[in-house]
Motif scaffolding. Structure first.
Motif, PDB file in Angstrom:
ATOM      1  N   SER A 187      45.930  19.624 -28.212  1.00  0.00           N
ATOM      2  CA  SER A 187      45.943  18.155 -28.275  1.00  0.00           C
ATOM      3  C   SER A 187      45.171  17.727 -29.507  1.00  0.00           C
ATOM      4  CB  SER A 187      45.227  17.561 -27.065  1.00  0.00           C
ATOM      5  OG  SER A 187      45.961  17.726 -25.905  1.00  0.00           O
ATOM      6  N   ALA A 188      45.198  16.436 -29.777  1.00  0.00           N
ATOM      7  CA  ALA A 188      44.401  15.896 -30.877  1.00  0.00           C
ATOM      8  C   ALA A 188      42.923  15.951 -30.497  1.00  0.00           C
ATOM      9  CB  ALA A 188      44.820  14.460 -31.137  1.00  0.00           C
ATOM     10  N   THR A 202      43.869  10.101 -30.552  1.00  0.00           N
ATOM     11  CA  THR A 202      45.105   9.348 -30.319  1.00  0.00           C
ATOM     12  C   THR A 202      44.809   7.874 -30.066  1.00  0.00           C
ATOM     13  OG1 THR A 202      46.034  11.364 -29.373  1.00  0.00           O
ATOM     14  CG2 THR A 202      47.278   9.340 -29.014  1.00  0.00           C
ATOM     15  N   GLU A 245      47.535  15.755 -33.681  1.00  0.00           N
ATOM     16  CA  GLU A 245      47.746  17.139 -33.259  1.00  0.00           C
ATOM     17  C   GLU A 245      47.989  18.049 -34.467  1.00  0.00           C
ATOM     18  OE1 GLU A 245      48.395  14.646 -31.283  1.00  0.00           O
ATOM     19  OE2 GLU A 245      47.818  15.326 -29.283  1.00  0.00           O
ATOM     20  N   PHE A 248      52.475  17.476 -28.125  1.00  0.00           N
ATOM     21  CA  PHE A 248      52.754  16.035 -27.993  1.00  0.00           C
ATOM     22  C   PHE A 248      53.887  15.534 -28.882  1.00  0.00           C
ATOM     23  CE2 PHE A 248      50.689  11.768 -29.406  1.00  0.00           C
ATOM     24  CZ  PHE A 248      51.156  11.022 -28.327  1.00  0.00           C
ATOM     25  N   ARG A 279      51.927   9.830 -23.431  1.00  0.00           N
ATOM     26  CA  ARG A 279      50.513  10.214 -23.332  1.00  0.00           C
ATOM     27  C   ARG A 279      50.362  11.473 -22.477  1.00  0.00           C
ATOM     28  NH1 ARG A 279      46.729   6.758 -25.472  1.00  0.00           N
ATOM     29  NH2 ARG A 279      45.692   8.755 -25.705  1.00  0.00           N
ATOM     30  N   GLY A 280      49.461  12.318 -22.918  1.00  0.00           N
ATOM     31  CA  GLY A 280      49.262  13.587 -22.211  1.00  0.00           C
ATOM     32  C   GLY A 280      50.359  14.600 -22.499  1.00  0.00           C
ATOM     33  N   GLY A 281      51.177  14.320 -23.505  1.00  0.00           N
ATOM     34  CA  GLY A 281      52.390  15.096 -23.765  1.00  0.00           C
ATOM     35  C   GLY A 281      52.170  16.526 -24.243  1.00  0.00           C
ATOM     36  N   SER A 282      50.938  16.874 -24.611  1.00  0.00           N
ATOM     37  CA  SER A 282      50.708  18.272 -25.016  1.00  0.00           C
ATOM     38  C   SER A 282      50.900  19.223 -23.842  1.00  0.00           C
ATOM     39  CB  SER A 282      49.295  18.446 -25.575  1.00  0.00           C
ATOM     40  OG  SER A 282      49.129  17.617 -26.691  1.00  0.00           O
ATOM     41  N   ASP A 283      50.644  18.749 -22.632  1.00  0.00           N
ATOM     42  CA  ASP A 283      50.921  19.570 -21.446  1.00  0.00           C
ATOM     43  C   ASP A 283      52.400  19.933 -21.413  1.00  0.00           C
ATOM     44  OD1 ASP A 283      48.300  19.186 -20.680  1.00  0.00           O
ATOM     45  OD2 ASP A 283      48.755  17.667 -19.165  1.00  0.00           O
TER      46      ASP A 283
END
Ligand code: ASP
Ligand code: MG
Length: 410
Positions: free
Chosen positions: A41-42, A47, A74, A136, A150-154
């Motif tokens: 993540s960043a 973000t 990121e 992300f 949001r939270g898209g790195s998961d």
């Protein structure tokens, strides 16, 4: 030798020391002979800072350029982690989402992954490198940069694990797993060793912020085992996995609360076909996602309709609805920002009866009024006044005996 996808959240890479710590952890795993893809993540709250920056130059930033801006967070953390790994003598290479072929649709800010081309990652892994991927983000077929919500790195991590048929997807974060309730509120909340995809999905959508809900949907669809664990402690976390029969023996697995919503009611709505469509059409036109909806039975041809929505969208919704209320001849629009949603979750509810009744009686015993109720196959949610959140969560945790170690489920 296994192929492992690891994801480190923003708090785990918040500053240079933490990046160095992550690099050491990654290098240790690589030294055991595993192939590794690391999604980051960043750094910290980057973000949010980028979003605020955009708003300072444009009140409603154009989505395409906003994604181009947000994706840089990121890009920075992935480049820094690859540098830190190389400084430790571990070959590593950083890539953006576009560079590793994460193709999405064109819905900026909420893009869906359509296809992943994994040749570039495979090639890098085969040459002995740790692959670091900026989370992300993806790219449209027209090569515009998109972000995954949001939270898209998961989601990046889970999707790469599915595409690469990885043995495991590990999500490293600042909590050490999924708990029966928020440990900040309930001191004897217990870490779950396993939770089913469906339960995790409910918990994520109902307010537990451990995993992005869409990433859990994806993990379920492709049966990717996801291990949520701490970046700072070596102890095992929670495995999100396929349901097994032992999980059904437990009636309630966990409970969650959400204090980020508001309630809006449209009063004395004429009860005739098409009215609900008109009301929620107006809300949808503002791109607002509504959650719980309650329509009362009608009396003398009129009814009240209430629903919940993210608090940040409440003002826009009310403005839009005041206009609709005038058009359809409703009495008016009311709202309440001081609400909370408390939910119990468990696949065992499919087989046990009386669970909702038990929840209501616990709230009644504490003299907490229930404003709205919604249920799914494996969850019951109640909207209550915000100031009773802690009380409700503690009472429910106790009544459903969630603090007790359960041999059946563990
Ligand atoms: N940096 C993005 C966010 O804050 C994505 C992520 O952290 O997963 O939402
Ligand atoms: Mg996150």
């Amino acid at each position: 030798m296994s192929l492992i996808v690891q994801k480190y959240g923003g708090s785990s890479v918040a500053d240079p020391d933490k990046i160095a710590h992550v690099a050491r952890r990654v290098a240790e795993t690589a030294a055991q002979g595993h192939q590794l893809v690391v999604v980051v993540s960043a750094m910290g709250k980057t973000t949010d800072a980028l979003l605020a920056l955009a708003q300072q130059v444009a009140p409603t930033p154009p989505p395409r350029e906003l994604d181009l801006l947000l994706a840089t967070g990121e890009q920075a953390s992935s480049a820094l982690l690859a540098m830190a790994l190389q400084a430790l003598g571990r070959p590593a290479r950083a890539f953006t989402g576009a560079q590793v072929g994460i193709y999405t649709d064109t819905v900026h800010g909420q893009a869906r992954i359509r296809r992943i081309e994994n040749e570039r990652i495979r090639h890098s892994l085969d040459s002995g490198e740790v692959v670091v991927v900026a989370g992300f983000q993806g790219v449209t077929p027209e090569e515009d940069i998109t972000t995954l919500g949001r939270g898209g790195s998961d989601l990046t991590a889970v999707a790469l694990a599915a595409a690469l048929k990885a043995d495991l997807c590990e999500i490293y974060t600042d909590v050490d797993g999924v708990y029966t309730a928020d440990p900040n509120i309930v001191p004897d909340a217990r870490k779950l060793s396993r939770i089913s995809y469906d339960e995790m999905l409910e918990m994520a959508s109902l307010g537990a912020k451990v995993l992005q809900a869409r990433s859990v949907e994806f993990a379920k669809k492709y049966t990717v085992p996801v291990h949520v664990r701490s970046s700072f402690k070596p102890t095992p976390g929670t495995l999100v996995t396929k349901e097994d029969s032992r999980m059904e023996e437990v009636v309630v697995t966990g409970l969650t609360h959400d204090r980020s919503q508001a309630k809006v009611s449209i009063l004395r709505v004429p009860d005739r076909p098409g009215i609900a469509a008109q009301i929620f059409g107006a809300v949808a036109a503002e791109n607002i996602v509504v959650d719980m909806i309650v329509q009362n039975i009608s009396r003398d041809g009129y009814t009240d309709i209430s629903f919940t929505l993210p608090r940040g969208d409440r003002a826009r919704a009310v403005t839009a609805l005041e206009q609709v209320a005038r058009q359809i001849g409703a009495q008016g629009v009311q709202f309440d920002d001081r609400i909370a949603k408390v939910s119990i979750v468990g696949v065992g509810m499919r087989r046990h009866s009386g669970v909702a009744a038990r929840m209501f009686s616990v709230l009644a015993r504490e003299r907490i009024n229930i404003q709205m109720i919604s249920t799914s196959e494996i969850a019951v949610s109640c909207v209550i006044e915000d100031k009773y959140t802690e009380l409700a969560v503690r009472a429910l945790h106790e009544a459903f005996e969630l603090g007790k170690e359960r041999t059946a489920a563990e």
